[in-house]
Design an enzyme around this catalytic site. Sequence first.
Site, short mmCIF file in Angstrom:
data_model
loop_
_atom_site.label_atom_id
_atom_site.label_comp_id
_atom_site.label_asym_id
_atom_site.label_seq_id
_atom_site.Cartn_x
_atom_site.Cartn_y
_atom_site.Cartn_z
N ASP A 130 0.81 -1.20 -0.01
CA ASP A 130 -0.03 0.09 0.07
C ASP A 130 0.81 1.39 -0.03
OD1 ASP A 130 -2.50 1.52 -0.05
OD2 ASP A 130 -2.85 0.99 2.10
N GLY A 131 0.35 2.24 -0.63
CA GLY A 131 1.16 3.68 -0.45
C GLY A 131 1.63 4.18 -1.91
N HIS A 176 2.78 3.31 -9.19
CA HIS A 176 2.66 1.77 -9.20
C HIS A 176 3.83 1.30 -9.86
CE1 HIS A 176 -1.24 1.92 -7.64
NE2 HIS A 176 -1.81 2.58 -8.61
N SER A 234 -7.06 -5.96 -6.15
CA SER A 234 -8.27 -6.63 -5.37
C SER A 234 -9.63 -6.61 -6.25
CB SER A 234 -8.50 -5.88 -4.14
OG SER A 234 -9.04 -4.64 -4.44
N THR A 235 -10.56 -7.22 -5.84
CA THR A 235 -11.67 -7.42 -6.60
C THR A 235 -12.55 -5.86 -6.28
OG1 THR A 235 -12.78 -8.38 -4.44
CG2 THR A 235 -12.41 -9.84 -6.40
N LEU A 278 11.59 -19.90 -4.74
CA LEU A 278 10.60 -19.19 -3.93
C LEU A 278 9.26 -19.26 -4.84
CD1 LEU A 278 9.88 -16.55 -2.18
CD2 LEU A 278 10.37 -15.24 -4.09
N ARG A 292 1.69 -4.87 6.01
CA ARG A 292 1.06 -3.94 5.41
C ARG A 292 1.68 -2.74 5.43
NH1 ARG A 292 -5.31 -2.77 4.17
NH2 ARG A 292 -5.15 -1.07 2.94
N ARG A 316 -5.54 -2.16 8.29
CA ARG A 316 -6.75 -3.06 7.77
C ARG A 316 -6.66 -4.06 7.25
NH1 ARG A 316 -8.42 2.21 6.31
NH2 ARG A 316 -7.36 1.85 3.94
C1 FPP Z 1 -1.91 0.08 -3.41
O1 FPP Z 1 -1.44 1.45 -3.40
C2 FPP Z 1 -1.43 -0.69 -4.57
C3 FPP Z 1 -1.98 -1.20 -5.62
C4 FPP Z 1 -3.73 -1.14 -5.49
C5 FPP Z 1 -1.43 -1.83 -6.62
C6 FPP Z 1 -0.29 -2.37 -6.29
C7 FPP Z 1 0.20 -2.86 -7.65
C8 FPP Z 1 1.54 -2.87 -8.17
C9 FPP Z 1 2.61 -2.69 -6.99
C10 FPP Z 1 1.80 -3.19 -9.36
C11 FPP Z 1 2.84 -4.44 -9.46
C12 FPP Z 1 2.22 -5.65 -9.34
C13 FPP Z 1 2.62 -6.71 -10.20
C14 FPP Z 1 2.33 -8.02 -9.59
C15 FPP Z 1 3.03 -6.52 -11.66
P1 FPP Z 1 -2.58 2.57 -3.57
O2 FPP Z 1 -2.49 3.10 -5.03
O3 FPP Z 1 -3.89 2.29 -2.86
O4 FPP Z 1 -1.96 3.54 -2.75
P2 FPP Z 1 -2.52 5.11 -1.90
O5 FPP Z 1 -3.26 4.47 -0.97
O6 FPP Z 1 -1.30 5.69 -1.61
O7 FPP Z 1 -3.33 5.82 -2.95
#
Ligand code: FPP
Length: 252
Positions: free
Chosen positions: A24-25, A41, A69-70, A135, A188, A194
């Site tokens: 997250d983040g 991302h 996520s869904t 792994l 997390r 959460r």
């Molecule tokens: C949450 O941060 C992150 C996500 C919803 C996407 C995570 C995905 C990747 C790191 C892409 C790579 C993965 C693969 C397998 C190729 P957020 O966007 O909710 O952050 P925020 O809470 O700061 O807005």
Amino acid sequence: MASNSTPSEIKLEIVPQHIAIIMDGNGRWATKRGLPRLAGHRAGTENLRRVIRACVEFNVKYLTIYAFSTENWARPVDEVEGLMHILEEVIDKELDELDKEGVQLKHIGRLEQLSSTLRKKVERSIEVTKDNNRLTLCIAWNYGGRDEIVHAIQNMIKDGIKPDQVNDALVSKYLFTAGIPDPDLIIRTSGEMRISNFLIWQGSYSEWYFTQTLWPDFDREELFKALIVFNQRDRRYGRLSECAEEDENNAG
Ligand code: FPP
């Protein structure tokens, strides 16, 4: 374990067999830099490479990452499309390297809502790496814990399972994670505390580790800090410490 040692000097007594991460983040990381969310991302994806390498180094056997996520379908279309594109790019560019490093890829969640091109790429990456054992990287993509349980119940009914045949072990077999041990440690990042519909069955007795660090900054040293904290936990599984220890010794 000496408390004043620097992380790299500390020897871990226990390494979790399975770590799961809510990455997250990314969005906040990008916003802080005046960048679009997708740049976050991308930075998160770069970081994933570092964390995979660190897991191999620390001898972690399973790493599950919550990548889509869904509920993430409700994000703006360009963000959803961007994330799908990142997954496709990662498979195209990284599959050979991951395969060479002995990483086995698995997927949990529903593939049927993805484009057929992406679905085929995911299926192929699972097939190509199926014999690797350094792994196991399990990618939760279009995954939700409640959806997983609904899917399991639907399949049990389709298979004609009788009520008295249903038990813990059988439910586990019907989940997307069948054959994968439950996570020992769930991390997390970004300060949120959460569960967000992640591994709600499998995480019943996982240890949780929360950090303020945003995912793109969660590097090897940060992972090591989490492992040190994990080593200080007393996992009792609802019992008294002595009983839990005794059972672990008998099992191992
Ligand atoms: C949450 O941060 C992150 C996500 C919803 C996407 C995570 C995905 C990747 C790191 C892409 C790579 C993965 C693969 C397998 C190729 P957020 O966007 O909710 O952050 P925020 O809470 O700061 O807005």
